[in-house]
Design a protein around this motif. Structure first.
Motif, PDB file in Angstrom:
ATOM      1  N   GLN A  79       0.833  -1.206   0.000  1.00 34.13           N
ATOM      2  CA  GLN A  79       0.000   0.000   0.000  1.00 34.13           C
ATOM      3  C   GLN A  79       0.868   1.255   0.000  1.00 34.13           C
ATOM      4  O   GLN A  79       0.592   2.208  -0.738  1.00 34.13           O
ATOM      5  CB  GLN A  79      -0.936   0.002   1.203  1.00 34.13           C
ATOM      6  N   ASP A  80       1.921   1.255   0.821  1.00 32.34           N
ATOM      7  CA  ASP A  80       2.823   2.406   0.869  1.00 32.34           C
ATOM      8  C   ASP A  80       3.486   2.647  -0.482  1.00 32.34           C
ATOM      9  O   ASP A  80       3.623   3.791  -0.923  1.00 32.34           O
ATOM     10  CB  ASP A  80       3.889   2.218   1.957  1.00 32.34           C
ATOM     11  N   GLU A  81       3.889   1.574  -1.139  1.00 32.94           N
ATOM     12  CA  GLU A  81       4.532   1.695  -2.450  1.00 32.94           C
ATOM     13  C   GLU A  81       3.555   2.249  -3.487  1.00 32.94           C
ATOM     14  O   GLU A  81       3.919   3.092  -4.313  1.00 32.94           O
ATOM     15  CB  GLU A  81       5.090   0.345  -2.906  1.00 32.94           C
ATOM     16  N   ILE A  82       2.322   1.782  -3.443  1.00 33.71           N
ATOM     17  CA  ILE A  82       1.303   2.287  -4.376  1.00 33.71           C
ATOM     18  C   ILE A  82       1.066   3.773  -4.134  1.00 33.71           C
ATOM     19  O   ILE A  82       1.031   4.575  -5.075  1.00 33.71           O
ATOM     20  CB  ILE A  82      -0.010   1.478  -4.250  1.00 33.71           C
ATOM     21  N   THR A 103       3.959   5.786  -5.410  1.00 31.14           N
ATOM     22  CA  THR A 103       3.943   5.857  -6.874  1.00 31.14           C
ATOM     23  C   THR A 103       2.900   6.858  -7.354  1.00 31.14           C
ATOM     24  O   THR A 103       3.162   7.662  -8.258  1.00 31.14           O
ATOM     25  CB  THR A 103       3.664   4.468  -7.475  1.00 31.14           C
ATOM     26  N   VAL A 104       1.727   6.833  -6.747  1.00 33.83           N
ATOM     27  CA  VAL A 104       0.667   7.782  -7.111  1.00 33.83           C
ATOM     28  C   VAL A 104       1.129   9.208  -6.831  1.00 33.83           C
ATOM     29  O   VAL A 104       0.964  10.106  -7.671  1.00 33.83           O
ATOM     30  CB  VAL A 104      -0.650   7.466  -6.363  1.00 33.83           C
ATOM     31  N   ARG A 105       1.730   9.434  -5.663  1.00 35.66           N
ATOM     32  CA  ARG A 105       2.195  10.771  -5.296  1.00 35.66           C
ATOM     33  C   ARG A 105       3.236  11.270  -6.296  1.00 35.66           C
ATOM     34  O   ARG A 105       3.172  12.411  -6.767  1.00 35.66           O
ATOM     35  CB  ARG A 105       2.785  10.772  -3.885  1.00 35.66           C
ATOM     36  N   LYS A 106       4.187  10.417  -6.655  1.00 34.10           N
ATOM     37  CA  LYS A 106       5.214  10.808  -7.625  1.00 34.10           C
ATOM     38  C   LYS A 106       4.597  11.110  -8.985  1.00 34.10           C
ATOM     39  O   LYS A 106       5.002  12.068  -9.661  1.00 34.10           O
ATOM     40  CB  LYS A 106       6.266   9.712  -7.754  1.00 34.10           C
ATOM     41  N   SER A 107       3.626  10.321  -9.394  1.00 34.88           N
ATOM     42  CA  SER A 107       2.942  10.560 -10.665  1.00 34.88           C
ATOM     43  C   SER A 107       2.216  11.897 -10.639  1.00 34.88           C
ATOM     44  O   SER A 107       2.254  12.660 -11.615  1.00 34.88           O
ATOM     45  CB  SER A 107       1.945   9.445 -10.959  1.00 34.88           C
ATOM     46  N   GLN A 108       1.565  12.192  -9.525  1.00 36.57           N
ATOM     47  CA  GLN A 108       0.859  13.466  -9.395  1.00 36.57           C
ATOM     48  C   GLN A 108       1.831  14.636  -9.461  1.00 36.57           C
ATOM     49  O   GLN A 108       1.554  15.650 -10.107  1.00 36.57           O
ATOM     50  CB  GLN A 108       0.073  13.504  -8.085  1.00 36.57           C
ATOM     51  N   GLU A 109       2.979  14.508  -8.795  1.00 37.64           N
ATOM     52  CA  GLU A 109       3.987  15.567  -8.835  1.00 37.64           C
ATOM     53  C   GLU A 109       4.483  15.787 -10.268  1.00 37.64           C
ATOM     54  O   GLU A 109       4.674  16.923 -10.697  1.00 37.64           O
ATOM     55  CB  GLU A 109       5.155  15.228  -7.908  1.00 37.64           C
ATOM     56  N   THR A 110       4.671  14.702 -11.000  1.00 35.43           N
ATOM     57  CA  THR A 110       5.126  14.797 -12.385  1.00 35.43           C
ATOM     58  C   THR A 110       4.095  15.527 -13.239  1.00 35.43           C
ATOM     59  O   THR A 110       4.440  16.388 -14.055  1.00 35.43           O
ATOM     60  CB  THR A 110       5.404  13.389 -12.958  1.00 35.43           C
ATOM     61  N   VAL A 111       2.827  15.207 -13.041  1.00 37.19           N
ATOM     62  CA  VAL A 111       1.761  15.870 -13.802  1.00 37.19           C
ATOM     63  C   VAL A 111       1.711  17.354 -13.454  1.00 37.19           C
ATOM     64  O   VAL A 111       1.587  18.207 -14.351  1.00 37.19           O
ATOM     65  CB  VAL A 111       0.392  15.192 -13.551  1.00 37.19           C
ATOM     66  N   ILE A 112       1.813  17.693 -12.171  1.00 33.09           N
ATOM     67  CA  ILE A 112       1.790  19.101 -11.761  1.00 33.09           C
ATOM     68  C   ILE A 112       2.935  19.865 -12.421  1.00 33.09           C
ATOM     69  O   ILE A 112       2.747  20.968 -12.945  1.00 33.09           O
ATOM     70  CB  ILE A 112       1.878  19.233 -10.221  1.00 33.09           C
ATOM     71  N   GLU A 113       4.119  19.280 -12.418  1.00 26.12           N
ATOM     72  CA  GLU A 113       5.276  19.937 -13.044  1.00 26.12           C
ATOM     73  C   GLU A 113       5.054  20.112 -14.549  1.00 26.12           C
ATOM     74  O   GLU A 113       5.387  21.153 -15.115  1.00 26.12           O
ATOM     75  CB  GLU A 113       6.558  19.152 -12.767  1.00 26.12           C
ATOM     76  N   ALA A 114       4.483  19.117 -15.203  1.00 22.88           N
ATOM     77  CA  ALA A 114       4.210  19.215 -16.640  1.00 22.88           C
ATOM     78  C   ALA A 114       3.176  20.299 -16.924  1.00 22.88           C
ATOM     79  O   ALA A 114       3.325  21.083 -17.880  1.00 22.88           O
ATOM     80  CB  ALA A 114       3.726  17.867 -17.175  1.00 22.88           C
ATOM     81  N   VAL A 115       2.153  20.377 -16.108  1.00 19.72           N
ATOM     82  CA  VAL A 115       1.119  21.396 -16.303  1.00 19.72           C
ATOM     83  C   VAL A 115       1.705  22.787 -16.064  1.00 19.72           C
ATOM     84  O   VAL A 115       1.408  23.731 -16.808  1.00 19.72           O
ATOM     85  CB  VAL A 115      -0.110  21.131 -15.392  1.00 19.72           C
ATOM     86  N   LYS A 116       2.546  22.927 -15.043  1.00 19.13           N
ATOM     87  CA  LYS A 116       3.199  24.226 -14.796  1.00 19.13           C
ATOM     88  C   LYS A 116       4.007  24.659 -16.017  1.00 19.13           C
ATOM     89  O   LYS A 116       3.925  25.809 -16.447  1.00 19.13           O
ATOM     90  CB  LYS A 116       4.137  24.137 -13.588  1.00 19.13           C
ATOM     91  N   ALA A 117       4.786  23.736 -16.567  1.00 15.25           N
ATOM     92  CA  ALA A 117       5.604  24.045 -17.744  1.00 15.25           C
ATOM     93  C   ALA A 117       4.716  24.420 -18.922  1.00 15.25           C
ATOM     94  O   ALA A 117       5.010  25.377 -19.668  1.00 15.25           O
ATOM     95  CB  ALA A 117       6.499  22.857 -18.094  1.00 15.25           C
ATOM     96  N   TRP A 118       3.623  23.700 -19.105  1.00 14.98           N
ATOM     97  CA  TRP A 118       2.698  23.976 -20.200  1.00 14.98           C
ATOM     98  C   TRP A 118       2.071  25.360 -20.041  1.00 14.98           C
ATOM     99  O   TRP A 118       2.006  26.140 -20.989  1.00 14.98           O
ATOM    100  CB  TRP A 118       1.621  22.892 -20.257  1.00 14.98           C
ATOM    101  N   VAL A 119       1.618  25.680 -18.816  1.00 14.04           N
ATOM    102  CA  VAL A 119       0.992  26.988 -18.559  1.00 14.04           C
ATOM    103  C   VAL A 119       2.000  28.102 -18.829  1.00 14.04           C
ATOM    104  O   VAL A 119       1.671  29.107 -19.467  1.00 14.04           O
ATOM    105  CB  VAL A 119       0.448  27.058 -17.113  1.00 14.04           C
TER     106      VAL A 119
END
Length: 93
Positions: free
Chosen positions: A9-12, A15-31
Motif C-alpha cells: 500500500q505504501d509503495e502504491i 507511486t501515485v504521489r510521484k505521478s501526481q507531482e510529475t503531472v503538476i510539473e508538466a502542467v506548470k511548464a505547459w501553462v
C-alpha cells in the motif's frame, strides 16, 4: 502479512504521489509556455460571478463530501462484518 500488505500500500501511494507531482510539473511548464506566447486577455466582468464558489472551495467541498461518504461506507462494511462474524460465545461452543 500485515507488514507486506502495508508495504505494498505504501509503495502504491508513493507511486501515485510521484505521478501526481510529475503531472503538476508538466502542467506548470505547459501553462508557462502558453502564457509566454499568448497576449494578455482583458478581464471580463460576468454578472453574478462573485456568487460562484472559488475553485479551491469546489475541490474542498467535493473531498469533504467524499470523506464523509467513505467514512459511512467503512462503518457499514465494519458493521456488516460484525453481523456476519459469529460472536465469542459461538466460538466457545
Amino acid at each position: 502479512m500485515v507488514s507486506t500488505t502495508q508495504e505494498v500500500q505504501d509503495e502504491i501511494l508513493n507511486t501515485v504521489r510521484k505521478s501526481q507531482e510529475t503531472v503538476i510539473e508538466a502542467v506548470k511548464a505547459w501553462v508557462e509556455a502558453i502564457q509566454s506566447v499568448t497576449p494578455k486577455l482583458p478581464s471580463v466582468s460576468l454578472p453574478l460571478a462573485d456568487r460562484l464558489p472559488k475553485p479551491e472551495e469546489v475541490v474542498a467541498n467535493a473531498y469533504d463530501f467524499a470523506e464523509k461518504l467513505l467514512a459511512g461506507q467503512r462503518k457499514f462494511a465494519e458493521d456488516m462484518v460484525k453481523t456476519l462474524t459469529p460472536g465469542e460465545d459461538s466460538k466457545a461452543a
